[in-house]
Design an enzyme around this catalytic site. Structure first.
Site, PDB file in Angstrom:
ATOM      1  N   SER A   1       0.831  -1.210   0.000  1.00  0.00           N
ATOM      2  CA  SER A   1       0.000   0.000   0.000  1.00  0.00           C
ATOM      3  C   SER A   1       0.870   1.267   0.000  1.00  0.00           C
ATOM      4  O   SER A   1       1.676   1.436  -0.917  1.00  0.00           O
ATOM      5  CB  SER A   1      -0.946  -0.064   1.197  1.00  0.00           C
ATOM      6  OG  SER A   1      -1.991   0.850   1.057  1.00  0.00           O
TER       7      SER A   1
ATOM      8  N   ASP B   1      -9.450  -5.619  -4.400  1.00  0.00           N
ATOM      9  CA  ASP B   1      -9.081  -4.334  -3.794  1.00  0.00           C
ATOM     10  C   ASP B   1      -9.967  -3.203  -4.308  1.00  0.00           C
ATOM     11  O   ASP B   1     -10.030  -2.952  -5.506  1.00  0.00           O
ATOM     12  CB  ASP B   1      -7.606  -4.043  -4.113  1.00  0.00           C
ATOM     13  CG  ASP B   1      -7.002  -2.970  -3.212  1.00  0.00           C
ATOM     14  OD1 ASP B   1      -7.754  -2.102  -2.731  1.00  0.00           O
ATOM     15  OD2 ASP B   1      -5.786  -3.011  -3.001  1.00  0.00           O
TER      16      ASP B   1
ATOM     17  N   HIS C   1      -8.375  -4.822  -0.130  1.00  0.00           N
ATOM     18  CA  HIS C   1      -7.024  -4.266   0.006  1.00  0.00           C
ATOM     19  C   HIS C   1      -6.219  -5.013   1.081  1.00  0.00           C
ATOM     20  O   HIS C   1      -5.023  -5.252   0.927  1.00  0.00           O
ATOM     21  CB  HIS C   1      -7.171  -2.788   0.376  1.00  0.00           C
ATOM     22  CG  HIS C   1      -5.907  -1.989   0.331  1.00  0.00           C
ATOM     23  ND1 HIS C   1      -5.221  -1.751  -0.830  1.00  0.00           N
ATOM     24  CD2 HIS C   1      -5.199  -1.363   1.315  1.00  0.00           C
ATOM     25  CE1 HIS C   1      -4.147  -0.997  -0.566  1.00  0.00           C
ATOM     26  NE2 HIS C   1      -4.115  -0.768   0.733  1.00  0.00           N
TER      27      HIS C   1
END
Lengths: 397, 397
Positions: free
Chosen positions: A179, A344, A377
């Site tokens: 991320s 995601d 995610h």
């Protein structure tokens, strides 16, 4: 079923897919250390004096100092990537499933190091050392608040580079991050191509597009709306807690996927026509209560201004911090591996795919695979071990 | 490129895919009418006296009164589904592409009627008549505020039914609605199966699952956080405007898809390293400014409490308002057609697919097709004409 604790992210997460670690593996321990720069000048040209950040490491630095893997952390994460501080710790660092002796990132071979970013979200966590708006400004004796300069992903990288240099390191076997950590990883590869041999972007992106920049702004909005925020000059006695809680509620849902949420709903006995919300507009559904409570318990160690500064660092991000994305990608010499999550909703796979395709069309060596699962995610944080094998072999290629 | 105005939804939307209407087609005009109930008892058992709602119609009611198509509107919409009030109007109702003489919902054949819901969001729009928290409570002479009872999708349907009965109507050729309108449509089919011959759910769902209920709560959070909200008892002089604006920013992004946003970004010259947000944490990116300004201009005609009540009505929704979804679907006798949008991030296609599959497994006649395009949820509002043919033939089957 929903009891596994993931430090600094979700307090309640499915145990599905947890790694099975052989009994023979020795537990990994680590300790937090502090790195200090007397003075640091930001990408935007402002000076911060001093800058302190925390860091930890796993495995041993070899004599040639060429076995270094840097782990860069996610938005609400810290440098606690693996291991425990003491045998009494309930949980290990967030990527303990892939970092350790004999694991994908093998601490028998590699010196693995991770650093708390500037403006780290968990400013009041005893295991986090960071410099940001919550830090006392030596010139005023008060917290910087919003007098703190805007910082960028490049600044996170530059502070990490200064730390590595202080250890005599000048080359990275790999930089790996999920991320916001993937932004740092790709920034490393673009800004300092001579340093980086391999780059792994997990649930990542090589830039914030207009969509992402707007979505990030939404996270900051509740904090700016909270009357306690006071344009960023709040006191520790009256922080904008409700704004921070609402921001964390948004972030948590944004980082998940319906299937997971609906399973939580089942365990809570979620029903549309629950009596409390039917009877009063002031009441709420069980699932909203659950989300609120999770956010409240996480907020206790976090600083609201730090969240705004992290949002801004991410919004300003384009690999290489130059004119455009292609310029940044052109500079990369590292072998790259992209691992987005198919479900995601926060950084959708098109982002990693776009960077991978661009690098590929430039003739650079790049690989791409998707994490599967219902966690959205968060697959990249709590289910990363599903790509252990690919990761391990990428690191030896 | 981004100039088409869609009433009550987005002020700026791509013209791509706009319907071409033959010059020979006579323009459609309509006028707002008022329906009053002296007293109405909600699904939750509370009484509201009186209830007023606005409605409009297109086409003529035939003698048998069996040519009625009811259009139920979306969350931020109104009963202005088609046509113009006067030749000077800049834009027509939101589904003008499919409602009119010779169009998919052919006003040469059908009497098309649409009704402003209770707690309609656009409480201060001159063309909206609704009853909700912004209405003066006759018992106090002040707006109800949060003393207004919680209302449900069933209540929207019940008020529509009372209006239709007042016109001597007892049967619907079809009920058709997008988004929250699809909830009303399927509620009609489940609650009053003898009435409904055909039901079309566009970008819809048959229930709010735990995921949706939590997402809806996020929309309401900024309003509850705004110090002007005052537990819902604000005055018209000091409404929680910033909370409402932040809520609308969330809703707008939730209803769109990255591709569209990124095209807007291009027209704005969006760059990650724009100078203003790099220099000051108080400044923002052009795309955020764009989103904020759109929300501000929409907020002027809207009431913040009404948004909270609409959120609640949607959260409480399960088709049939009974024990569970299957019970509700079992009651449906209508032929059904589900038209989700493939890029929808708000009510993802799994929701419509789940309802369609359940009805199908019960042996009920049901059809399913997906709207395509880059507008996400909004495909069902501004690009509905791509399914004109399927819709037209479904209405004659």
């Amino acid at each position: 079923m929903f009891t596994r604790i993931v430090t600094g992210w979700l307090l309640v997460i499915a145990t599905v897919g947890c790694p099975v670690v052989a009994d023979t593996v020795k537990p990994l321990f680590t300790e937090k250390q502090t790195f200090t720069l007397d003075s640091y000048t930001t990408f935007g040209g402002e000076t911060i004096s001093p800058v302190k950040v925390g860091w930890e490491s796993y495995g041993e630095l070899n004599e040639k100092k060429d076995n270094v893997i840097l782990i860069t952390h996610y938005f609400s994460g810290t440098s606690h990537a693996a291991g425990k501080y003491s045998p009494q710790d309930e949980s290990a660092g967030y990527w303990d499933a892939i970092i350790g002796p004999g694991k994908a990132i093998d601490t028998n071979k590699y010196f693995v190091i991770s650093v708390d970013t500037l403006v780290n979200l968990n400013a009041y966590d005893d295991n986090v050392i960071t410099t940001g708006p919550a830090t006392i400004n030596p010139q005023t004796g008060q917290p910087y608040g919003t007098d703190f300069p805007v910082v960028t992903i490049r600044d996170f990288v530059n502070v990490q580079k200064a730390l590595l240099e202080s250890l005599g390191i000048s080359r990275l076997h790999a930089v790996v991050g999920p991320s916001m950590g993937s932004m740092q990883a790709i920034e490393w590869a673009s800004a300092y191509p001579d340093w980086v041999e391999r780059m792994v972007s997990v649930i990542g992106s090589a830039e914030s597009d207009a969509w992402s920049t707007a979505a990030l702004a939404q996270w900051g909005n509740p904090i700016r709306l909270d009357p306690n925020w006071q344009q960023g000059h709040y006191t520790k006695d009256a922080p904008p807690t409700q704004g921070l809680v609402n921001a964390l509620m948004l972030i948590t849902q944004h980082a998940l996927y319906p299937d997971y949420f609906n399973r939580v709903g089942e365990t809570l006995g979620y029903k549309q026509l629950e009596q409390a919300p039917l009877k009063s507009i002031m009441d709420t559904h069980s699932i909203v209560e659950w989300l609120t409570q999770r956010a409240q318990s996480r907020a206790a160690k976090m600083d609201a201004n730090h969240l705004l500064y992290l949002v801004r660092a991410c919004q300003l991000f384009v690999a290489g911090h130059g004119k455009n994305l292609n310029d940044g990608l052109e500079k990369i010499q590292a072998k790259t591996l992209f691992l987005p999550a198919s479900t995601d909703l926060l950084l959708m796979p098109y982002m990693a795919k776009g960077a991978h395709d661009a690098l590929s069309s430039m003739g650079k060596p790049t690989q791409y695979a998707e994490l599967e699962g219902e966690l959205g995610h968060l697959e990249g944080v709590v289910d990363i071990q599903q790509q252990s094998q690919r990761l391990a072999s990428f690191l030896t290629e």
